[in-house]
Write a protein that holds these residues in place. Structure first.
Motif, PDB file in Angstrom:
ATOM      1  N   PHE A   1       0.816  -1.213   0.000  1.00  0.00           N
ATOM      2  CA  PHE A   1       0.000   0.000   0.000  1.00  0.00           C
ATOM      3  C   PHE A   1       0.852   1.266   0.000  1.00  0.00           C
ATOM      4  CE2 PHE A   1      -3.059  -3.121   1.257  1.00  0.00           C
ATOM      5  CZ  PHE A   1      -4.268  -2.632   0.814  1.00  0.00           C
ATOM      6  N   ALA A   2       2.149   1.148  -0.203  1.00  0.00           N
ATOM      7  CA  ALA A   2       3.068   2.284  -0.063  1.00  0.00           C
ATOM      8  C   ALA A   2       2.796   3.402  -1.055  1.00  0.00           C
ATOM      9  CB  ALA A   2       4.517   1.813  -0.186  1.00  0.00           C
ATOM     10  N   ASP A   3       2.292   3.097  -2.230  1.00  0.00           N
ATOM     11  CA  ASP A   3       2.111   4.120  -3.257  1.00  0.00           C
ATOM     12  C   ASP A   3       0.756   4.819  -3.208  1.00  0.00           C
ATOM     13  OD1 ASP A   3       4.636   3.626  -4.238  1.00  0.00           O
ATOM     14  OD2 ASP A   3       3.928   2.186  -5.744  1.00  0.00           O
ATOM     15  N   GLY A   4      -0.111   4.401  -2.332  1.00  0.00           N
ATOM     16  CA  GLY A   4      -1.447   4.990  -2.307  1.00  0.00           C
ATOM     17  C   GLY A   4      -1.964   5.146  -0.902  1.00  0.00           C
ATOM     18  N   GLU A   5      -3.219   4.781  -0.707  1.00  0.00           N
ATOM     19  CA  GLU A   5      -3.836   4.914   0.603  1.00  0.00           C
ATOM     20  C   GLU A   5      -3.273   3.871   1.570  1.00  0.00           C
ATOM     21  OE1 GLU A   5      -8.086   4.304   0.153  1.00  0.00           O
ATOM     22  OE2 GLU A   5      -7.741   2.543  -1.074  1.00  0.00           O
ATOM     23  N   THR A   6      -3.466   4.122   2.855  1.00  0.00           N
ATOM     24  CA  THR A   6      -2.987   3.185   3.868  1.00  0.00           C
ATOM     25  C   THR A   6      -3.886   1.949   3.893  1.00  0.00           C
ATOM     26  OG1 THR A   6      -4.356   4.088   5.643  1.00  0.00           O
ATOM     27  CG2 THR A   6      -2.172   5.110   5.297  1.00  0.00           C
ATOM     28  N   VAL A   7      -3.406   0.927   4.561  1.00  0.00           N
ATOM     29  CA  VAL A   7      -4.183  -0.309   4.697  1.00  0.00           C
ATOM     30  C   VAL A   7      -5.532  -0.018   5.349  1.00  0.00           C
ATOM     31  CG1 VAL A   7      -4.269  -2.588   5.793  1.00  0.00           C
ATOM     32  CG2 VAL A   7      -2.110  -1.734   4.867  1.00  0.00           C
TER      33      VAL A   7
END
Length: 87
Positions: A21-27
């Protein structure tokens, strides 16, 4: 639901889950968004058997007021059953 429980269910480490999820929203933002999307679908069903509070509980929102605030913040309107004029 926590990142740790999700990682265990997917048989990956928490770090691997967070990297996915590093490139977008959090988990947890993803989980919350999916819960709200599911609730919105349920509320949109004509003649559905569940109230707004029922749907909130089914989607694991402990407090219906918290669900209403989250829904309003995401969609710009209070949650309501299709054809229902009340909140």
């Amino acid at each position: 639901m926590t990142p740790a429980t999700i990682a265990r269910a997917l048989n990956v480490s928490v770090r691997t889950l967070h990297r996915a999820f590093a490139d977008g929203e959090t988990v947890m933002a993803y989980v919350r968004r999916r819960r709200l999307e599911g609730a919105r679908r349920e509320l949109g069903l004509p003649c559905g058997p569940f109230t707004v509070a029922d749907v909130a509980a089914r989607r694991q929102f402990v407090d219906p007021r918290h669900f209403r605030r989250a829904h309003r913040g995401t969609y710009g309107q209070s949650p309501r059953r299709q054809g229902d004029r009340s909140t």
